[in-house]
Design an enzyme around this catalytic site. Structure first.
Site, mmCIF file in Angstrom:
data_model
loop_
_atom_site.group_PDB
_atom_site.id
_atom_site.type_symbol
_atom_site.label_atom_id
_atom_site.label_comp_id
_atom_site.label_asym_id
_atom_site.label_seq_id
_atom_site.Cartn_x
_atom_site.Cartn_y
_atom_site.Cartn_z
ATOM 1 C CD GLU A 120 11.685 2.816 -6.714
ATOM 2 O OE1 GLU A 120 10.846 1.905 -6.838
ATOM 3 O OE2 GLU A 120 12.401 2.927 -5.728
ATOM 4 N NE ARG A 124 9.154 1.605 -0.129
ATOM 5 C CZ ARG A 124 9.501 0.325 -0.028
ATOM 6 N NH1 ARG A 124 10.761 -0.045 -0.206
ATOM 7 N NH2 ARG A 124 8.589 -0.596 0.222
ATOM 8 C CG HIS A 170 12.117 -1.068 -5.337
ATOM 9 N ND1 HIS A 170 11.339 -0.063 -4.829
ATOM 10 C CD2 HIS A 170 12.198 -1.988 -4.335
ATOM 11 C CE1 HIS A 170 10.958 -0.363 -3.591
ATOM 12 N NE2 HIS A 170 11.479 -1.531 -3.271
HETATM 13 O O1 LIG Z 1 9.357 -3.151 1.109
HETATM 14 C C1 LIG Z 1 9.810 -4.163 0.552
HETATM 15 O O2 LIG Z 1 9.779 -5.264 1.082
HETATM 16 C C2 LIG Z 1 10.416 -4.037 -0.797
HETATM 17 O O3 LIG Z 1 11.067 -2.833 -0.962
HETATM 18 C C3 LIG Z 1 9.382 -4.235 -1.885
HETATM 19 O O4 LIG Z 1 8.513 -3.173 -1.935
#
Ligand SMILES: O=C(O)[C@H](O)CO
Length: 296
Positions: free
Chosen positions: A241, A212, A260
């Site tokens: 994002e 993240r 992402h």
């Molecule tokens: O957490 C997750 O699996 C991916 O980043 C999608 O949000």
């Protein structure tokens, strides 16, 4: 799908609630107290991904609602994304792509001098199911592998032969040529990689973030990239994002950013649904939930 304020998300949520008042299946919809109060029959939230940072786990649990995620479904595709970013950054693929696609642009081989991955050291921060799959892939690229995790994962070490545990994150940062961040975002991991951590890294090192955006201090990262504290960064996640169009990170040549797309493959999408259904059925039948997430 993207936020509490989004009309289409709420519409979608409404449809799911109408289909069943017992379950919610979602990716990143923000769930607050008000929403939980309006769903008195809710029994389980099956997250269609692995990260649960969009949920207040303690709050959800206080409503007696079970939670699950989908680590089996997404670990391979996310690990592939991590390796793709590592290789693309090491070998300057995006810069090369832009030059090759600009017709008539002169270039010499020296323009694309990258760094060798074979024999380099990869430091994986977070040895969950994704971290482990990254270790397996990195092994095939003949990399030396270090990892840091809150708890040592002996089983994974044995399976991904030759993975070395670093109890302290600092030791990993000092030794790695590539640092890959794979931890979940929690209050403890918020800005885990900040100015101090980047300064511990080698000036030739690359930071790869597939967890993240908020796990990395982005302002510190901009400075580190501009001043040569580290060589490069490859990010599948940012904060926010997408980044605003004028964000400095978007202007730096030593950065690769993807939107992402970590988990996004045809197979993972299918498997996520299967894993969510398994979790939901177990919860509704009062059985152990295969990928249950408990508030820590
Ligand atoms: O957490 C997750 O699996 C991916 O980043 C999608 O949000």
């Amino acid at each position: 799908e993207t936020g509490h304020e989004s009309d289409s998300s709420l519409k979608c949520l409404e449809i799911i609630i109408r289909l069943s008042s017992d379950t919610l299946c979602l990716s990143s919809l923000f769930i607050d107290q008000e929403l939980l109060q309006s769903l008195p029959n809710l029994k389980v939230i099956a997250n269609s991904g692995v990260g649960m940072d969009h949920l207040d786990l303690k709050l959800v649990a206080s409503f007696g609602v079970k939670m699950a995620n989908a680590p089996r479904a997404v670990s391979s595709s996310t690990a592939d994304t991590g390796m793709a970013l590592l290789l693309a950054s090491a070998r300057r693929l995006v810069e090369g792509y832009h030059i090759a696609m600009s017709s008539g642009m002169e270039y010499s081989e020296a323009d694309f001098l990258g760094v060798e991955v074979t024999g380099a050291t990869l430091g994986i921060i977070g040895m969950g199911s994704i971290g482990y799959k990254i270790a397996l892939r990195a092994k095939a690229f003949e990399m030396n592998i270090l990892y840091h995790n809150r708890t040592r994962r002996k089983e994974q070490e044995e399976q991904a032969v030759g993975t070395t545990y670093c109890e302290k994150i600092d030791g990993l940062l000092q030794r790695a040529d590539f640092v890959m961040v794979v931890v979940s975002l929690t209050p403890q991991t918020h800005k885990l990689i900040g100015k101090r951590e980047m300064e511990l890294m080698k000036p030739t090192a690359t930071l790869i973030n597939i967890s993240r955006g908020a796990v990395v201090d982005q302002e510190a990262l901009v400075t580190a990239l501009q001043t040569g504290v580290i060589r490069a960064a490859a990010l599948d996640v940012t904060h926010p994002e997408p980044l605003p169009r004028d964000h400095t990170l978007l202007k730096l040549k030593n950065v690769i950013i993807t939107p992402h797309l970590g988990i996004k493959t045809d197979k993972a999408t299918y498997m996520i649904t299967e894993e969510a259904v398994e979790n939901i059925l177990a919860a509704l039948n009062g059985l152990p939930i295969p990928s249950e997430v408990l508030p820590s």
